[in-house]
Motif scaffolding. Structure first.
Motif, PDB file in Angstrom:
ATOM      1  N   TYR A 287      27.818  30.245  42.748  1.00 40.12           N
ATOM      2  CA  TYR A 287      29.231  30.652  42.663  1.00 40.12           C
ATOM      3  C   TYR A 287      29.817  30.805  44.067  1.00 40.12           C
ATOM      4  O   TYR A 287      30.911  30.298  44.367  1.00 40.12           O
ATOM      5  N   VAL A 288      29.065  31.451  44.932  1.00 40.92           N
ATOM      6  CA  VAL A 288      29.526  31.616  46.313  1.00 40.92           C
ATOM      7  C   VAL A 288      29.684  30.246  46.971  1.00 40.92           C
ATOM      8  O   VAL A 288      30.681  29.972  47.650  1.00 40.92           O
ATOM      9  N   GLU A 289      28.705  29.385  46.750  1.00 40.31           N
ATOM     10  CA  GLU A 289      28.697  28.069  47.386  1.00 40.31           C
ATOM     11  C   GLU A 289      29.900  27.225  46.953  1.00 40.31           C
ATOM     12  O   GLU A 289      30.461  26.486  47.749  1.00 40.31           O
ATOM     13  N   SER A 290      30.280  27.354  45.675  1.00 41.82           N
ATOM     14  CA  SER A 290      31.312  26.447  45.154  1.00 41.82           C
ATOM     15  C   SER A 290      32.696  27.082  45.027  1.00 41.82           C
ATOM     16  O   SER A 290      33.698  26.396  45.168  1.00 41.82           O
TER      17      SER A 290
ATOM     18  N   ARG B 287      41.867  30.780  42.317  1.00 43.26           N
ATOM     19  CA  ARG B 287      41.749  29.928  41.126  1.00 43.26           C
ATOM     20  C   ARG B 287      40.283  29.604  40.829  1.00 43.26           C
ATOM     21  O   ARG B 287      39.843  29.653  39.684  1.00 43.26           O
ATOM     22  N   ALA B 288      39.547  29.241  41.893  1.00 39.86           N
ATOM     23  CA  ALA B 288      38.144  28.870  41.709  1.00 39.86           C
ATOM     24  C   ALA B 288      37.335  30.060  41.188  1.00 39.86           C
ATOM     25  O   ALA B 288      36.452  29.914  40.334  1.00 39.86           O
ATOM     26  N   VAL B 289      37.666  31.257  41.698  1.00 37.38           N
ATOM     27  CA  VAL B 289      36.919  32.451  41.297  1.00 37.38           C
ATOM     28  C   VAL B 289      37.196  32.797  39.828  1.00 37.38           C
ATOM     29  O   VAL B 289      36.269  33.057  39.063  1.00 37.38           O
ATOM     30  N   VAL B 290      38.469  32.802  39.439  1.00 38.05           N
ATOM     31  CA  VAL B 290      38.777  33.262  38.074  1.00 38.05           C
ATOM     32  C   VAL B 290      38.452  32.203  37.023  1.00 38.05           C
ATOM     33  O   VAL B 290      38.524  32.489  35.831  1.00 38.05           O
ATOM     34  N   THR B 291      38.095  30.999  37.449  1.00 38.29           N
ATOM     35  CA  THR B 291      37.652  30.015  36.469  1.00 38.29           C
ATOM     36  C   THR B 291      36.156  29.745  36.610  1.00 38.29           C
ATOM     37  O   THR B 291      35.648  28.780  36.069  1.00 38.29           O
ATOM     38  N   HIS B 292      35.457  30.611  37.353  1.00 35.89           N
ATOM     39  CA  HIS B 292      34.012  30.399  37.477  1.00 35.89           C
ATOM     40  C   HIS B 292      33.266  31.245  36.438  1.00 35.89           C
ATOM     41  O   HIS B 292      33.559  32.430  36.278  1.00 35.89           O
ATOM     42  N   PRO B 293      32.290  30.632  35.778  1.00 42.44           N
ATOM     43  CA  PRO B 293      31.547  31.376  34.746  1.00 42.44           C
ATOM     44  C   PRO B 293      30.941  32.683  35.257  1.00 42.44           C
ATOM     45  O   PRO B 293      30.867  33.668  34.509  1.00 42.44           O
TER      46      PRO B 293
ATOM     47  N   PHE C 255      36.582  27.535  50.639  1.00 45.04           N
ATOM     48  CA  PHE C 255      37.969  27.959  50.848  1.00 45.04           C
ATOM     49  C   PHE C 255      38.137  28.974  51.975  1.00 45.04           C
ATOM     50  O   PHE C 255      39.234  29.481  52.175  1.00 45.04           O
ATOM     51  N   VAL C 256      37.049  29.325  52.680  1.00 44.34           N
ATOM     52  CA  VAL C 256      37.186  30.409  53.671  1.00 44.34           C
ATOM     53  C   VAL C 256      38.144  30.016  54.804  1.00 44.34           C
ATOM     54  O   VAL C 256      38.706  30.888  55.466  1.00 44.34           O
ATOM     55  N   ALA C 257      38.329  28.705  55.025  1.00 45.66           N
ATOM     56  CA  ALA C 257      39.344  28.281  55.979  1.00 45.66           C
ATOM     57  C   ALA C 257      40.432  27.478  55.268  1.00 45.66           C
ATOM     58  O   ALA C 257      41.120  26.657  55.869  1.00 45.66           O
ATOM     59  N   GLY C 258      40.575  27.738  53.982  1.00 52.10           N
ATOM     60  CA  GLY C 258      41.578  27.034  53.181  1.00 52.10           C
ATOM     61  C   GLY C 258      42.625  28.002  52.667  1.00 52.10           C
ATOM     62  O   GLY C 258      42.972  28.972  53.344  1.00 52.10           O
ATOM     63  N   ARG C 259      43.119  27.754  51.449  1.00 52.75           N
ATOM     64  CA  ARG C 259      44.165  28.615  50.910  1.00 52.75           C
ATOM     65  C   ARG C 259      43.568  29.677  49.993  1.00 52.75           C
ATOM     66  O   ARG C 259      42.717  29.383  49.151  1.00 52.75           O
ATOM     67  N   PHE C 260      44.046  30.912  50.144  1.00 54.39           N
ATOM     68  CA  PHE C 260      43.559  31.997  49.302  1.00 54.39           C
ATOM     69  C   PHE C 260      43.815  31.691  47.824  1.00 54.39           C
ATOM     70  O   PHE C 260      42.977  31.975  46.964  1.00 54.39           O
TER      71      PHE C 260
ATOM     72  N   LEU D 119      44.187  30.842  54.972  1.00 59.53           N
ATOM     73  CA  LEU D 119      43.168  31.738  55.530  1.00 59.53           C
ATOM     74  C   LEU D 119      42.757  31.355  56.954  1.00 59.53           C
ATOM     75  O   LEU D 119      42.348  32.222  57.724  1.00 59.53           O
ATOM     76  N   ALA D 120      42.873  30.073  57.305  1.00 61.28           N
ATOM     77  CA  ALA D 120      42.560  29.695  58.686  1.00 61.28           C
ATOM     78  C   ALA D 120      43.621  30.268  59.626  1.00 61.28           C
ATOM     79  O   ALA D 120      43.296  30.777  60.709  1.00 61.28           O
ATOM     80  N   ALA D 121      44.879  30.214  59.204  1.00 62.48           N
ATOM     81  CA  ALA D 121      45.950  30.775  60.046  1.00 62.48           C
ATOM     82  C   ALA D 121      45.778  32.283  60.188  1.00 62.48           C
ATOM     83  O   ALA D 121      46.000  32.847  61.270  1.00 62.48           O
ATOM     84  N   VAL D 122      45.398  32.943  59.115  1.00 61.81           N
ATOM     85  CA  VAL D 122      45.179  34.393  59.171  1.00 61.81           C
ATOM     86  C   VAL D 122      43.983  34.703  60.076  1.00 61.81           C
ATOM     87  O   VAL D 122      44.036  35.628  60.899  1.00 61.81           O
ATOM     88  N   ALA D 123      42.918  33.904  59.954  1.00 64.03           N
ATOM     89  CA  ALA D 123      41.734  34.114  60.802  1.00 64.03           C
ATOM     90  C   ALA D 123      42.102  33.925  62.272  1.00 64.03           C
ATOM     91  O   ALA D 123      41.644  34.671  63.145  1.00 64.03           O
ATOM     92  N   GLU D 124      42.958  32.945  62.540  1.00 70.01           N
ATOM     93  CA  GLU D 124      43.376  32.690  63.921  1.00 70.01           C
ATOM     94  C   GLU D 124      44.111  33.902  64.491  1.00 70.01           C
ATOM     95  O   GLU D 124      43.866  34.336  65.620  1.00 70.01           O
TER      96      GLU D 124
END
Lengths: 455, 406
Positions: free
Chosen positions: A134-137, A152-158, A142-147, A305-310
């Motif tokens: 789950y963490v991997e996928s 979405r990926a989290v709430v649709t993960h089994p 998305f850690v440098a992508g969009r929250f 999230l990349a912009a926020v990390a920056e």
């Protein structure tokens, strides 16, 4: 004044390493983070679809065995169980290898932060290996992508749907609800607003929770993985935070995800997560200007999230002196591995008993059993929760014993104090490294020092 | 003549009661709070089968409901109508000495859902069903500390890997797992102390860690990291084993001989859905080992000690199809220690007639386990009944003193 390389390496990474120099500046840190995720391909662990298919295979083998206890079925079940255990071992090895050996450890720290933010704990053999997948996928990509994409990926993960009971939630007026008399479970709806997005003071009401719970009905699982089941979905539109969603007949997944996207975009979410990032990376009582800057960047970029990390790594508050926070046990253990600079084989070739002895059992003893956070709100941040007599005793024990497992050729403690701490090493720690009777005690004392256990 | 329920209960108070005087006889001992009295709360996680432990052999329904299990581990008579599981025979000297008592049909207010998790939460929170979940913080042993003057972090000790709910809350408590061992050369220990001196947070924790490690007794010279790793790896397995129970009790006794007055630890392995014969054997052996270790290692302090063994709920009156029993309602509470009133059974017995069962399946609880806990707290630490019924166990009607203490 920008943060120096040492501060960047410790505040936003897993500390110093004899294998990689610290990042030259914030630009270097960001260049690595926004580049491709090379280390994940180098040290692999099963991604979500594969892990889920193996869980399904184990389930089938188990059912076959329950029907008919033949030797062939017994063998098949044993093989399926072995596969799940191997997946779990691979995930443990990958976690250690990536943290210890990556030139881009900020990505590992962010993955750990979001894993904790979206905590899932599934006990029991069959589901245990799904959590790292789950963490991997659902998190890492998305850690440098969009929250919003991560959400979405989290709430649709089994894994999340099982952990927060969503798969058992049935719209009372849905087809299944009317036939079976089953009903709503608000767990995911509540945590989605309270923990994952808006925050407890985010301005939602119990009615919003209930309406969102009705809207979320239909998010479910099958043997294969995630499934949207319209027969579970409460009919009619729902109003969440003043906005109408749903109402299509039959219900559609995109209507549910529209509400999830709006939660991701909500200004309260920006404020909640800005503060949480600042607390995790910088200080338990962070500079209000840092929190405001992160929230502003979050709102401007719609949760990029990349912009926020920056913004986080370039803000002056991030150049403040180190040591305000204590490393949590997992951070301690992984940063110690990084400081030791093992050869990859020492981590990737670890057998199950060694993984238990060097990784899982010690983390449990330090108070942070891997992927077993006590509740959906994750692990505590404050130093006092971790630097307890028992927790510290377990750190010291690990520091004395484990390094030789990953570095049979232990470094000289007088060198190691420089490798691990550089200019942070205090007088007493340097003295201890020199005065220890044996090399392993010297290395252990350096790793057990307050300087090494703070960040 | 078949004994009736009446004859079973008659004389329970007299059996096995010794006339020896106990040191704990006056309220004078309560003057210097938290005083000298000791309390150990054992949480039997997984729901102990009370009927299989204190066997109502004179109840004709017992053999009918449990045709297999009643023959699997038959106990010898203890008090009229009840036999004791053979694995608890090592406790018979305590019964003879008047240091063991049972409440055979008791429960928390938890009903119907029969979930271990929720049942244990209610047991440890000390609340009833009228208190919404989350309305009361922490556990009853912790709230009770708030009513005792002179409490320090050493007063109460949670022994085991995590602090259980029963001891969490606003009052400071200590926790330690004896499976975490610190074995360092004297030189390394000295260097560690110097290392932590300047950092108050680490200094406080390290000092205590080293102290505790030493109180366990220095083990063999450990120069080999392999030995240390073995200990780390085996720590969890060790805790589950019988040796683990003894180690927990032994550690508790060591603390109780010092500043600690209240200790709590958990024993697991009670969820006997299948193969109950072997599983209950092991669990009961751990229970009796724990109690006897406490008695042996507390020495004269045993006379000022009460041990309460409580579980989240009982198990079904009837055995199931897999040689076990399922989650039930009414269960057994065990009390031991020199502070406990001579070998007795308390609280009556509802019988196992179908009409007398809860939900036609479980032993009917006749009393609230919290009432016994409350009266023990009152007896040991002089806590006012009003505080017990409002703060420690919110909403509990204390009723009359069942008289479980000397």
């Amino acid at each position: 004044m920008p943060a120096d390389p040492l501060t960047l390496a410790i505040r936003f990474g897993y500390g110093l390493s004899p294998l990689h120099p610290p990042p030259a500046d914030a630009d270097a840190l960001m260049a690595a983070l926004t580049g491709p995720d090379r280390i994940a391909r180098q040290y692999r662990q099963p991604p979500s679809p594969l892990a889920l298919s193996r869980v399904a295979a184990q389930l089938q083998a188990k059912r076959a065995m329950n029907r008919d206890e033949t030797e062939a079925n017994r063998r098949a079940l044993r093989a399926a169980n072995r596969q799940l255990a191997e997946d779990y071992d691979d995930a443990r090895r990958a976690l250690m290898a990536r943290a210890a050996l990556s030139p881009d450890p900020f990505r590992e720290r962010l993955a750990a932060f979001w894993t904790d933010h979206f905590t899932v704990h599934l006990p029991g053999g069959r589901w245990r290996s799904v959590v790292p997948a789950y963490v991997e996928s659902a998190i890492r990509p998305f850690v440098a992508g969009r929250f919003a994409d991560m959400l979405r990926a989290v709430v649709t993960h089994p894994a999340m749907l099982v952990y927060l009971d969503q798969f058992q939630s049935v719209g009372p007026q849905s087809r299944t609800g009317r036939q079976s008399g089953r009903g709503l479970n608000e767990n995911l709806a509540r945590e989605l607003m309270e923990l994952h997005t808006l925050g407890v003071d985010g301005g939602y009401t119990q009615d919003d929770v209930r309406e969102l719970a009705e809207l979320l009905t239909g998010l479910s699982i099958s043997d294969e993985g995630f499934a949207f089941k319209p027969q579970l979905a409460e009919p009619g539109p729902e109003v969440v935070l003043g906005r109408r969603y749903g109402g299509a007949e039959p219900a559609r997944l995109d209507e549910v995800l529209a509400a999830v996207d709006d939660l991701a975009r909500h200004p309260a979410t920006a404020a909640h997560l800005a503060r949480k990032l600042a607390v995790h990376f910088v200080s338990d009582s962070p500079d209000p200007d840092l929190v405001a800057a992160l929230a502003a960047r979050w709102r401007e970029t719609d949760g990029d999230l990349a912009a926020v990390a920056e913004r986080l790594v370039t803000h002056p508050a991030s150049a403040a002196p180190l040591g305000a926070k204590a490393k949590r046990p997992q951070e301690f253990l992984l940063s110690a591995l990084r400081a030791l600079g093992p050869v990859p084989r020492a981590l990737t070739g670890m057998g199950r008993r060694t993984l238990d002895g060097v990784f899982s059992a010690p983390l449990r003893a330090m108070g942070q059993a891997w992927l077993e956070a006590p509740g959906p709100d994750g692990w505590p941040e404050d130093a006092g929760s971790w630097i307890t007599p028992q927790g510290l005793a377990a750190r010291i024990t690990w520091a004395m014993a484990a390094p030789r497992v990953v570095r049979p050729d232990l470094p000289d403690p007088r060198d190691f104090v420089e490798t691990a701490l550089g200019p942070l090493a205090g007088r007493e720690t340097r003295f201890a490294a020199r005065a220890a009777e044996t090399g392993w005690e010297g290395v252990g004392l350096v790793l057990a020092s307050p300087e090494f256990n703070r960040r | 003549m078949q004994p009736t329920r009446r004859t079973m209960l008659k004389g329970l108070g007299a059996i096995g009661c010794s006339l020896a005087a106990h040191p704990l006889t006056t309220t004078m001992t309560f003057a210097a709070a938290p005083g000298e009295n000791r309390l150990v709360v054992l949480i039997l996680r997984g729901a102990m089968d009370g009927i299989g432990t204190l066997q109502p052999v004179a109840d004709p329904n017992y053999a009918r409901l449990r045709p297999e299990l009643s023959r699997a581990s038959p106990g010898a008579d203890l008090a009229e109508g009840f036999a004791l599981h053979p694995r608890l025979d090592p406790l018979r000297p305590l019964w003879a000495a008047g240091e063991l008592a049972f409440v055979p049909a008791v429960s928390t207010p938890y009903r119907d859902q029969r979930s271990h998790f929720d049942g244990q939460d209610m047991l440890e929170a000390g609340t009833g069903r009228d208190v919404p979940v989350g309305a009361v913080r922490g556990g009853w042993l912790n709230r009770m500390l708030g009513a005792v003057p002179g409490v320090t972090a050493e007063t109460a000790f949670a022994i085991g890997r995590d602090t259980p709910l029963i001891l969490t809350g606003d009052q400071p408590v200590s926790s330690w797992s004896p499976a975490t061992r610190l074995d360092l050369s004297p030189q390394a220990r000295l260097l560690l102390e110097r290392l932590y001196e300047a950092d108050p947070l680490f200094h406080a924790a390290a000092f205590e860690a080293l102290e505790l490690a030493e109180s366990l007794g220095r083990s063999e010279e450990v120069d080999s990291f392999g030995e240390m790793m073995r200990m780390t790896r085996d720590a969890q397995a060790e805790e589950r084993a019988a040796e683990g129970a003894r180690a927990l009790a032994s550690f508790a006794a060591a603390r109780l001989r010092e500043e600690t007055r209240i200790a709590s630890f958990s024993l697991t392995g009670w969820d006997t859905h299948r193969g109950q014969r072997a599983a209950l054997d092991q669990a009961l052996r751990r229970l009796s080992d724990s109690i006897l270790t406490l008695r042996d290692e507390l020495g004269p302090l045993w006379g000022k000690t009460a041990v309460l063994a409580v579980t989240e709920f009982g198990r079904t009156a009837a055995e199931n199809g897999t040689g076990g029993t399922d989650h039930g309602t009414g269960g057994l509470m065990l009390l031991a220690g020199g502070a406990v009133r001579c070998g007795r059974l308390f609280g009556g017995w509802p019988g196992l007639d179908e009409s007398a069962l809860y939900d036609r399946r479980d032993l009917m609880p006749l009393d609230d386990v919290r009432r016994y806990a409350a009266w023990v707290l009152r007896g040991l630490y002089g806590i006012e009944a009003g505080t017990l019924g409002s703060v420690v166990f919110p909403g509990l009607d204390l009723g009359d003193d069942p008289g479980v203490l000397v």
